[in-house]
Design a protein around this motif. Sequence first.
Motif, short mmCIF file in Angstrom:
data_model
loop_
_atom_site.label_atom_id
_atom_site.label_comp_id
_atom_site.label_asym_id
_atom_site.label_seq_id
_atom_site.Cartn_x
_atom_site.Cartn_y
_atom_site.Cartn_z
N GLU A 3 0.53 -1.46 0.13
CA GLU A 3 0.07 0.07 -0.25
C GLU A 3 0.78 1.44 -0.10
O GLU A 3 0.12 2.17 -0.65
CB GLU A 3 -0.59 -0.09 0.98
N LYS A 4 1.95 1.47 0.60
CA LYS A 4 2.38 2.48 0.48
C LYS A 4 3.76 2.35 -0.60
O LYS A 4 4.53 1.94 -0.73
CB LYS A 4 4.13 2.03 2.15
N PRO A 5 3.13 3.71 -1.30
CA PRO A 5 3.53 4.09 -2.46
C PRO A 5 5.21 4.47 -2.07
O PRO A 5 5.60 4.79 -1.42
CB PRO A 5 2.97 5.40 -2.73
N PRO A 6 5.66 3.97 -3.27
CA PRO A 6 7.63 3.67 -3.47
C PRO A 6 7.99 5.26 -3.70
O PRO A 6 7.65 6.27 -3.64
CB PRO A 6 8.02 3.15 -4.46
N VAL A 7 9.18 5.79 -3.22
CA VAL A 7 9.47 7.53 -3.27
C VAL A 7 9.48 7.66 -5.20
O VAL A 7 9.51 6.89 -5.48
CB VAL A 7 11.03 7.42 -2.77
N TYR A 8 9.07 8.36 -4.66
CA TYR A 8 9.04 8.98 -6.38
C TYR A 8 10.29 9.14 -7.43
O TYR A 8 10.30 8.53 -8.17
CB TYR A 8 8.54 11.31 -6.58
N SER A 9 11.38 9.94 -6.44
CA SER A 9 12.39 9.83 -7.48
C SER A 9 13.12 8.67 -7.82
O SER A 9 13.53 8.55 -8.83
CB SER A 9 13.42 10.40 -6.27
N ASN A 10 12.55 7.84 -6.45
CA ASN A 10 13.62 6.16 -7.48
C ASN A 10 12.51 5.78 -7.75
O ASN A 10 12.94 4.81 -9.36
CB ASN A 10 13.52 5.69 -6.05
N ARG A 11 10.88 5.52 -7.72
CA ARG A 11 10.36 4.83 -9.00
C ARG A 11 10.44 5.38 -10.30
O ARG A 11 10.44 4.80 -11.13
CB ARG A 11 8.31 5.26 -8.27
N TRP A 12 10.86 7.05 -10.20
CA TRP A 12 10.42 7.82 -11.80
C TRP A 12 11.97 7.80 -12.04
O TRP A 12 11.97 7.45 -13.47
CB TRP A 12 9.63 9.02 -11.57
N LEU A 13 12.49 7.84 -12.03
CA LEU A 13 14.56 7.53 -11.75
C LEU A 13 15.40 6.68 -11.89
O LEU A 13 16.36 7.16 -11.89
CB LEU A 13 14.69 9.28 -11.99
N GLY A 14 14.70 5.46 -10.97
CA GLY A 14 15.56 4.25 -10.71
C GLY A 14 16.73 4.74 -9.51
O GLY A 14 16.34 5.20 -8.42
#
Length: 59
Positions: free
Chosen positions: A34-45
């Motif tokens: 349920e906890k979304p991943p960190v935005y920067s890691n999700r989009w930029l690896g």
Amino acid sequence: MPFNDYVKYLTQQITAYMDTPAKEKKDQKAKDKEKPPVYSNRWLGILPFAFKVAKKKTN
């Protein structure tokens, strides 16, 4: 960390995991999803994380 301490720690973690009820494990997995991943890691690896670590090491 000496090898014996590492083995002891691993054994403790494994036994603690094995002792937890299946329902509790399932609930924990659902909660983690349920906890979304960190935005920067999700989009930029992993690159933002690598830069953060490198920056911390230089300071």
